[in-house]
Design an enzyme around this catalytic site. Structure first.
Site, PDB file in Angstrom:
ATOM      1  N   ASN A   1      -4.830 -10.430  -5.172  1.00  0.00           N
ATOM      2  CA  ASN A   1      -5.018  -9.775  -3.440  1.00  0.00           C
ATOM      3  C   ASN A   1      -4.438  -8.767  -3.277  1.00  0.00           C
ATOM      4  OD1 ASN A   1      -2.587 -11.039  -4.211  1.00  0.00           O
ATOM      5  ND2 ASN A   1      -1.986 -11.714  -2.074  1.00  0.00           N
TER       6      ASN A   1
ATOM      7  N   ASP B   1       0.696  -1.175  -0.045  1.00  0.00           N
ATOM      8  CA  ASP B   1       0.017  -0.024   0.134  1.00  0.00           C
ATOM      9  C   ASP B   1       0.967   1.157   0.084  1.00  0.00           C
ATOM     10  OD1 ASP B   1      -2.169  -1.511   0.372  1.00  0.00           O
ATOM     11  OD2 ASP B   1      -1.709  -1.756   2.537  1.00  0.00           O
TER      12      ASP B   1
ATOM     13  N   HIS C   1      -4.000  -2.056  -7.043  1.00  0.00           N
ATOM     14  CA  HIS C   1      -3.205  -0.710  -7.491  1.00  0.00           C
ATOM     15  C   HIS C   1      -4.238   0.227  -7.675  1.00  0.00           C
ATOM     16  CE1 HIS C   1       0.982  -2.829  -8.190  1.00  0.00           C
ATOM     17  NE2 HIS C   1       0.471  -3.283  -7.142  1.00  0.00           N
TER      18      HIS C   1
END
EC number: 6.3.4.4
Length: 448
Positions: A48, A23, A51
């Site tokens: 999973n 992140d 972006h």
């Protein structure tokens, strides 16, 4: 700065990796750099990790397809190191094509990519439910079990879909094993063989035009002068080997994984860009030395941490989970720099720190009474780390949208300069907002 305003060298390859727990804002930076790339490559992970891109004020979240797909004419590659859910892939393709994006003529998938099947998802979710309070924090999308099958040499690959009889035989063998685990150990329903077979084989004809020898294609286009951008998912501290094990993902998230996960030689990687936020976040379980705020932990709810989460909009782009927040951890950053061989840093979300009275930087730890300047390897030792901070005066001026270093507030420059000093490598880019052009460029990865 606009990426298109820079002239770059041909035939160069750049790897973008997260240096924290994911992140970090990699999607925006990959999108910015793609102006100078003819190909973008995913080399690990699955659907999973999301972006997030902001292009022309419009938000797009990509989970599996490389971010370069938003750029007409750029080829996108899914390497053998990825685990692929055909269902998730075609859902994402459908969303993009509905928005007018040409996908299937520009997307190339390695024939050796491992497939995610329904029993992987069932196992993933069943295990997490069984763990209860000891859960790892998996997204429940089957990524881990698919990697397990790959390593155990029972994984089914994309290329297997084109040989239905062999696929059916191996699927039946796998289900004999996995259904025993599902019913006898996890206490959940078995996965039906025929339904799974029919569903998976239905994808074969749709996948076939996109499936190719990605390793060979990357070698050929690069030799012809194409710049390639390797897009990492998650972050170094979630790496299966180098992260805070066992609170990690199931793949190698480090720069070196680009070679194995895409089939390119290490000498082809010219520059490693490490992405770091101006503070830290983490999703799910696991130790976090500089933590300030965790919505699920009453002992970790400092007001400044909640402010970082709120201003930074820190919620998972795929899971929607609130992220835990903390000060930037330079000792963890140094670990990531060493593991990845980072050439230069990109600092993202600097603007989230605007308006704070003071900003802190973790430069090391006290562990069992000893001074430690590098993040330890094991989760239990990391959990015992007491952060050692340096404190900086904050800045009241806004940094949003600034595109030149000299126009940053003096205190912001002082903070960034100290991060460079402690990290031991330069900050080559600074992101000052979510839009792709809200970027300060100090050294271009495709020119170094």
């Amino acid at each position: 700065m606009s990426a298109s305003a820079v002239n770059v060298n041909p035939g160069r390859n750049v790897v973008v990796v997260g240096t924290q727990w994911g992140d970090e804002g990699k999607g925006k930076i990959v999108d910015w750099l793609t102006d100078h790339a003819q190909g973008v490559v995913r080399f690990q992970g699955g659907h999973n990790a999301g972006h997030t891109l902001i292009i022309g004020g419009k938000k797009t979240i990509l989970r599996l397809i490389p971010s370069g797909i938003m750029h007409p004419g750029v080829a996108c590659y899914i390497g053998n190191g990825v685990v692929l859910s055909p269902e998730a892939l075609f859902k994402e393709i459908g969303e993009l094509e509905a928005a007018g994006v040409d996908v299937q003529n520009r997307l190339f998938i390695s024939e050796a990519t491992t497939l995610i099947l329904p029993y992987h998802i069932a196992i993933d979710q069943g295990r997490e439910a069984r763990r209860g309070a000891g859960k790892i924090g998996t997204t429940g999308r089957g990524i881990g079990p698919a990697y397990e099958d790959k390593v155990a040499r029972r994984g089914l690959r994309v290329q297997d879909l084109f040989e239905p009889e062999i696929f059916a035989e191996r699927l039946r063998e796998n289900l004999d094993y996995h259904n025993f685990v599902l019913t006898q150990y996890l206490g959940v329903a078995a996965v039906d063989f025929q339904q799974t077979l029919d569903t998976m084989l239905s994808y074969a004809d749709r996948l076939r035009p996109m499936v190719t020898d990605v390793s060979r294609r990357l070698y050929d286009v690069n030799a012809a002068g194409s710049n390639l951008l390797f897009e990492g998912a998650q972050g170094t501290l979630l790496d299966i080997d180098h992260g805070t094990y066992p609170f990690v993902t199931s793949s190698n998230c480090v720069a070196g994984a680009a070679t194995a996960g895409a089939g390119v030689g290490p000498q082809k990687l010219n520059y490693i860009l490490g992405i770091t936020k101006a503070y830290c976040t983490r999703v799910g379980s696991g130790p976090f030395p500089s933590e300030l705020y965790d919505a699920d932990n009453a002992a970790r709810q400092e007001a400044i941490g909640l402010e970082l989460a709120t201003v930074g909009k820190e919620f998972g782009s795929v899971t929607g989970r609130p992220r835990r927040t903390g000060w930037l951890d330079a000792a963890a950053l140094r670990r990531s720099i060493q593991i990845n061989g980072v050439s230069g840093l990109c600092m993202t979300k600097l603007d989230v720190l605007d308006g704070l009275d003071e900003v802190k930087l973790c430069v090391g730890y006290k562990v069992d009474g000893k001074n430690v300047d590098l993040l330890p390897r094991g989760a239990s030792e990391v959990a015992r780390c007491e952060p050692v901070y340096e404190t900086f005066a904050g800045w009241k001026e806004s940094t949003v949208g600034i595109k030149e270093w000299d126009k940053l507030p003096a205190n912001a420059r002082a903070y960034l300069s100290r991060v460079q000093e402690v990290a031991g490598i330069p900050i080559d880019m600074v992101s000052t907002g979510p839009d792709r052009d809200e970027t300060i460029l100090l050294r271009h990865p495709f020119k170094v």
